[in-house]
Scaffold this motif. Structure first.
Motif, PDB file in Angstrom:
ATOM      1  N   ALA A  96       0.827  -1.201   0.000  1.00 57.68           N
ATOM      2  CA  ALA A  96       0.000   0.000   0.000  1.00 57.68           C
ATOM      3  C   ALA A  96       0.866   1.258   0.000  1.00 57.68           C
ATOM      4  N   MET A  97       1.923   1.280   0.817  1.00 57.65           N
ATOM      5  CA  MET A  97       2.791   2.454   0.861  1.00 57.65           C
ATOM      6  C   MET A  97       3.602   2.605  -0.427  1.00 57.65           C
ATOM      7  N   MET A  98       3.961   1.494  -1.055  1.00 53.64           N
ATOM      8  CA  MET A  98       4.658   1.588  -2.339  1.00 53.64           C
ATOM      9  C   MET A  98       3.765   2.237  -3.393  1.00 53.64           C
ATOM     10  N   GLN A  99       2.526   1.808  -3.459  1.00 46.52           N
ATOM     11  CA  GLN A  99       1.583   2.420  -4.407  1.00 46.52           C
ATOM     12  C   GLN A  99       1.365   3.896  -4.070  1.00 46.52           C
ATOM     13  N   ALA A 100       1.267   4.189  -2.782  1.00 49.38           N
ATOM     14  CA  ALA A 100       1.028   5.578  -2.379  1.00 49.38           C
ATOM     15  C   ALA A 100       2.205   6.480  -2.746  1.00 49.38           C
ATOM     16  N   ARG A 101       3.428   5.969  -2.594  1.00 49.43           N
ATOM     17  CA  ARG A 101       4.598   6.782  -2.980  1.00 49.43           C
ATOM     18  C   ARG A 101       4.583   7.065  -4.475  1.00 49.43           C
ATOM     19  N   THR A 102       4.229   6.058  -5.261  1.00 50.45           N
ATOM     20  CA  THR A 102       4.116   6.268  -6.709  1.00 50.45           C
ATOM     21  C   THR A 102       3.025   7.288  -7.006  1.00 50.45           C
ATOM     22  N   ALA A 103       1.914   7.186  -6.287  1.00 48.39           N
ATOM     23  CA  ALA A 103       0.825   8.146  -6.477  1.00 48.39           C
ATOM     24  C   ALA A 103       1.284   9.567  -6.176  1.00 48.39           C
ATOM     25  N   TYR A 104       2.129   9.715  -5.141  1.00 50.87           N
ATOM     26  CA  TYR A 104       2.595  11.058  -4.797  1.00 50.87           C
ATOM     27  C   TYR A 104       3.526  11.608  -5.886  1.00 50.87           C
ATOM     28  N   VAL A 105       4.407  10.755  -6.428  1.00 49.22           N
ATOM     29  CA  VAL A 105       5.286  11.185  -7.523  1.00 49.22           C
ATOM     30  C   VAL A 105       4.448  11.652  -8.704  1.00 49.22           C
ATOM     31  N   CYS A 106       3.393  10.907  -9.021  1.00 48.32           N
ATOM     32  CA  CYS A 106       2.520  11.277 -10.140  1.00 48.32           C
ATOM     33  C   CYS A 106       1.808  12.596  -9.853  1.00 48.32           C
ATOM     34  N   ALA A 107       1.311  12.760  -8.628  1.00 47.47           N
ATOM     35  CA  ALA A 107       0.632  14.005  -8.269  1.00 47.47           C
ATOM     36  C   ALA A 107       1.581  15.190  -8.354  1.00 47.47           C
ATOM     37  N   ASP A 108       2.843  14.948  -7.973  1.00 47.68           N
ATOM     38  CA  ASP A 108       3.858  16.002  -8.045  1.00 47.68           C
ATOM     39  C   ASP A 108       4.134  16.383  -9.489  1.00 47.68           C
ATOM     40  N   ASN A 109       4.260  15.371 -10.365  1.00 49.59           N
ATOM     41  CA  ASN A 109       4.495  15.652 -11.782  1.00 49.59           C
ATOM     42  C   ASN A 109       3.291  16.326 -12.429  1.00 49.59           C
ATOM     43  N   ALA A 110       2.117  16.045 -11.902  1.00 48.31           N
ATOM     44  CA  ALA A 110       0.918  16.711 -12.408  1.00 48.31           C
ATOM     45  C   ALA A 110       0.774  18.121 -11.844  1.00 48.31           C
ATOM     46  N   ASP A 111       1.625  18.457 -10.848  1.00 49.57           N
ATOM     47  CA  ASP A 111       1.569  19.755 -10.180  1.00 49.57           C
ATOM     48  C   ASP A 111       0.152  20.020  -9.669  1.00 49.57           C
ATOM     49  N   HIS A 112      -0.359  19.034  -8.915  1.00 50.38           N
ATOM     50  CA  HIS A 112      -1.759  19.091  -8.466  1.00 50.38           C
ATOM     51  C   HIS A 112      -1.788  19.068  -6.934  1.00 50.38           C
ATOM     52  N   PRO A 113      -1.896  20.237  -6.295  1.00 53.21           N
ATOM     53  CA  PRO A 113      -1.833  20.307  -4.826  1.00 53.21           C
ATOM     54  C   PRO A 113      -2.874  19.440  -4.123  1.00 53.21           C
ATOM     55  N   ALA A 114      -4.103  19.422  -4.639  1.00 49.97           N
ATOM     56  CA  ALA A 114      -5.148  18.636  -3.976  1.00 49.97           C
ATOM     57  C   ALA A 114      -4.829  17.147  -4.030  1.00 49.97           C
ATOM     58  N   MET A 115      -4.259  16.696  -5.148  1.00 52.83           N
ATOM     59  CA  MET A 115      -3.917  15.282  -5.263  1.00 52.83           C
ATOM     60  C   MET A 115      -2.741  14.937  -4.346  1.00 52.83           C
ATOM     61  N   ARG A 116      -1.780  15.840  -4.255  1.00 55.05           N
ATOM     62  CA  ARG A 116      -0.668  15.612  -3.320  1.00 55.05           C
ATOM     63  C   ARG A 116      -1.203  15.472  -1.903  1.00 55.05           C
ATOM     64  N   ALA A 117      -2.120  16.356  -1.528  1.00 53.15           N
ATOM     65  CA  ALA A 117      -2.695  16.308  -0.176  1.00 53.15           C
ATOM     66  C   ALA A 117      -3.492  15.026   0.020  1.00 53.15           C
ATOM     67  N   TRP A 118      -4.243  14.617  -1.008  1.00 53.70           N
ATOM     68  CA  TRP A 118      -5.058  13.409  -0.899  1.00 53.70           C
ATOM     69  C   TRP A 118      -4.165  12.178  -0.680  1.00 53.70           C
ATOM     70  N   VAL A 119      -3.050  12.109  -1.392  1.00 54.53           N
ATOM     71  CA  VAL A 119      -2.153  10.960  -1.236  1.00 54.53           C
ATOM     72  C   VAL A 119      -1.573  10.925   0.174  1.00 54.53           C
ATOM     73  N   ARG A 120      -1.213  12.091   0.719  1.00 52.83           N
ATOM     74  CA  ARG A 120      -0.738  12.118   2.109  1.00 52.83           C
ATOM     75  C   ARG A 120      -1.828  11.602   3.049  1.00 52.83           C
ATOM     76  N   GLY A 121      -3.059  11.936   2.738  1.00 52.56           N
ATOM     77  CA  GLY A 121      -4.165  11.406   3.530  1.00 52.56           C
ATOM     78  C   GLY A 121      -4.232   9.883   3.451  1.00 52.56           C
ATOM     79  N   MET A 122      -4.038   9.337   2.265  1.00 51.36           N
ATOM     80  CA  MET A 122      -4.058   7.885   2.115  1.00 51.36           C
ATOM     81  C   MET A 122      -2.909   7.243   2.897  1.00 51.36           C
ATOM     82  N   GLN A 123      -1.746   7.890   2.885  1.00 51.36           N
ATOM     83  CA  GLN A 123      -0.623   7.360   3.669  1.00 51.36           C
ATOM     84  C   GLN A 123      -0.934   7.395   5.163  1.00 51.36           C
ATOM     85  N   SER A 124      -1.646   8.435   5.595  1.00 48.79           N
ATOM     86  CA  SER A 124      -2.069   8.512   6.991  1.00 48.79           C
ATOM     87  C   SER A 124      -3.025   7.370   7.317  1.00 48.79           C
TER      88      SER A 124
END
Length: 483
Positions: free
Chosen positions: A248-276
């Motif tokens: 789950a954390m491996m997928q979440a880290r990949t999701a965060y990299v993708c959100a970062d490349n998309a330059d999407h603040p809400a998605m970055r925040a959402w992924v941190r929520g999933m990691q929480s």
């Protein structure tokens, strides 16, 4: 009721007679027909609470053996009456001579595709071997197979279309990916994981393949990275649901990299929520609080429901740590954020990517239950969360969160010494079908088991029975073992 009758007569119960006549004495066979009857009843009456009802082996053995001192729970009674076309008091009472003499008309479940509901209709049977719901009519016998073939053909066409475009990405592919991600996000909280996992993997693979090998314009790359982040985030939740926090954390880290490349603040925040969330259920509340705070920091300008989710995640984690001031402050911040809500593009996808009011009530109730310093307030919060899910519109309902709300209500009642009320609250969770018993549900139910192991209840038969049911529930197959 039924037990006193059994003491006065050697006659078997009517339920036993009917089960034997239909050759359903094997538990797995009975459970299959019971679950089908529950599904049909839910469709017919529009009551999703009974849609996933099942029956444990221990409960079936009690029904079949006539070992009941009280009636089953109301929803169980409704399903039994729909399944056998007899009032439950008759089913659990001694069979009369007319019931044992010869087979009677039994109900068959039939689906009327032209109507909005399924109905239970009586149908004549030629003899005992015909008295089974397997010979009933579920719409056109070929309908399910045709729908499956049509869906498979559509997915094959999508794969071909995306491959046929070669190295150039065209708008049709992006539009289809958006539609698929929207469909999966919307369905995730409401459907069992096995029905969605294959599609999630395929969409993630498609977006990765296009990003790795396609000729993508910068604007398209941002869209694709956002879609890849969403699917990777959902697969992080899927890994968590099957009890694999590492994946789950491996997928979440990949999701965060993708959100970062998309330059999407809400998605970055959402992924941190999933990691929480992953860390919270894995028993790491300190990490859960840290990731929620990171999400709030990267999403300081986010005004959609993700910001509410992050505050609620903090409240829940701090409560598990016993930090009442920070837990209550986070819960209050969530309420203030709700008042200033401005839905964003993640909210427009719905489902797992948004955070409705009912879910907020569930999280806050869980935090108050964890704190253990306000039993009356905990019960009130838990009652509010259960009521919110009972009345939630279909697009905001989630079987896992509703199960969590029910277990929180059970825990609050245990804390108040209300054993009967606690058993009533946890009962719907123990009746969830196997494919809805995800990791979070199992952890929540185990908490009830632990609470019922308190010295106050150790000599109580009712508490021992529920603990035994919970042990059976958590020992059975889970979402991870089904497919």
């Amino acid at each position: 009721m039924a037990e006193s009758s059994r003491e006065e007569t050697t006659a078997p119960t009517l339920l036993r007679v009917l089960v034997t006549r239909r050759h359903w004495q094997v538990y797995e066979t009975f459970r299959h027909h019971y679950e089908r009857a529950a599904q049909a009843l839910a469709e017919r009456e529009g009551d999703r609470r009974v849609r996933g009802l099942t029956v444990s082996k221990r409960q079936f053995e009690r029904w079949y053996g006539g070992e009941l001192k009280t009636r089953p729970y109301p929803d169980q009674c409704r399903v039994l009456e729909a399944l056998f076309d007899h009032p439950v008091d008759e089913l659990l009472g001694p069979a009369q001579p007319e019931h044992t003499a010869s087979p009677r008309t039994v109900p068959t479940l039939s689906v009327h595709r032209s109507a909005a509901a399924r109905t239970v209709e009586p149908a004549p049977r030629a003899g005992p071997l015909a008295a089974t719901l397997d010979t009933g009519t579920w719409g056109d016998p070929g309908t399910g197979e045709r729908e499956r073939q049509v869906e498979m053909a559509a997915r094959r066409a999508f794969r071909f279309g995306s491959a046929a475009e070669g190295s150039t990405v065209v708008p049709e592919t992006l539009a289809q990916l958006h539609d698929e991600v929207r469909r999966l996000a919307d369905a995730y909280p409401r459907l069992p994981l096995p029905t969605l996992l294959g599609d999630l993997v395929e969409v993630q693979d498609t977006t990765f393949r296009i990003l790795e090998h396609g000729r993508v314009r910068p604007s398209q790359a941002k869209e694709l990275y956002l879609l890849a982040g969403m699917t990777s985030g959902m697969l992080a939740k899927a890994s968590h649901d099957v009890g694999d926090p590492r994946s789950a954390m491996m997928q979440a880290r990949t999701a965060y990299v993708c959100a970062d490349n998309a330059d999407h603040p809400a998605m970055r925040a959402w992924v941190r929520g999933m990691q929480s969330l992953i860390n919270y259920w894995a028993g790491r509340p300190q990490e859960a609080a840290r990731y929620a705070a990171l999400g709030t920091a990267v999403g300081e300008d986010v005004r959609g429901t993700t910001s509410i989710w992050l505050a609620c995640l903090e409240a829940r984690a701090y409560a598990l740590l016993g930090d009442a001031p920070n837990a209550r402050a986070a819960a209050a911040r969530a309420e203030d954020t709700r008042d200033a809500l401005r839905p964003d593009d993640l909210d427009s996808y719905g489902g797992i990517l948004t955070f409705p009011r009912a879910r907020q009530l569930y999280y806050v109730a869980e935090a108050v239950v964890h704190l253990r310093d306000d039993p009356r307030g905990a019960q009130a919060q838990a009652d509010a969360a259960v009521a919110a899910y009972r009345d939630a519109p279909p697009e905001e309902w989630a079987f896992g969160d509703e199960a969590g709300a029910q277990t929180n209500l059970a825990l609050s009642r245990v804390a108040a010494g209300e054993l009967e009320g606690a058993v009533e609250a946890v009962r719907p969770v123990l009746e969830l079908p196997f494919d809805q018993r995800n990791f979070g549900v199992l952890v929540s139910v185990r908490r009830v088991h632990d609470a019922l192991s308190d010295a106050r209840f150790l000599g109580t038969r009712a508490a021992a029975d529920v603990r035994e049911e919970i042990e059976e529930f958590t020992a059975g197959p889970t979402t991870a073992q089904l497919h």
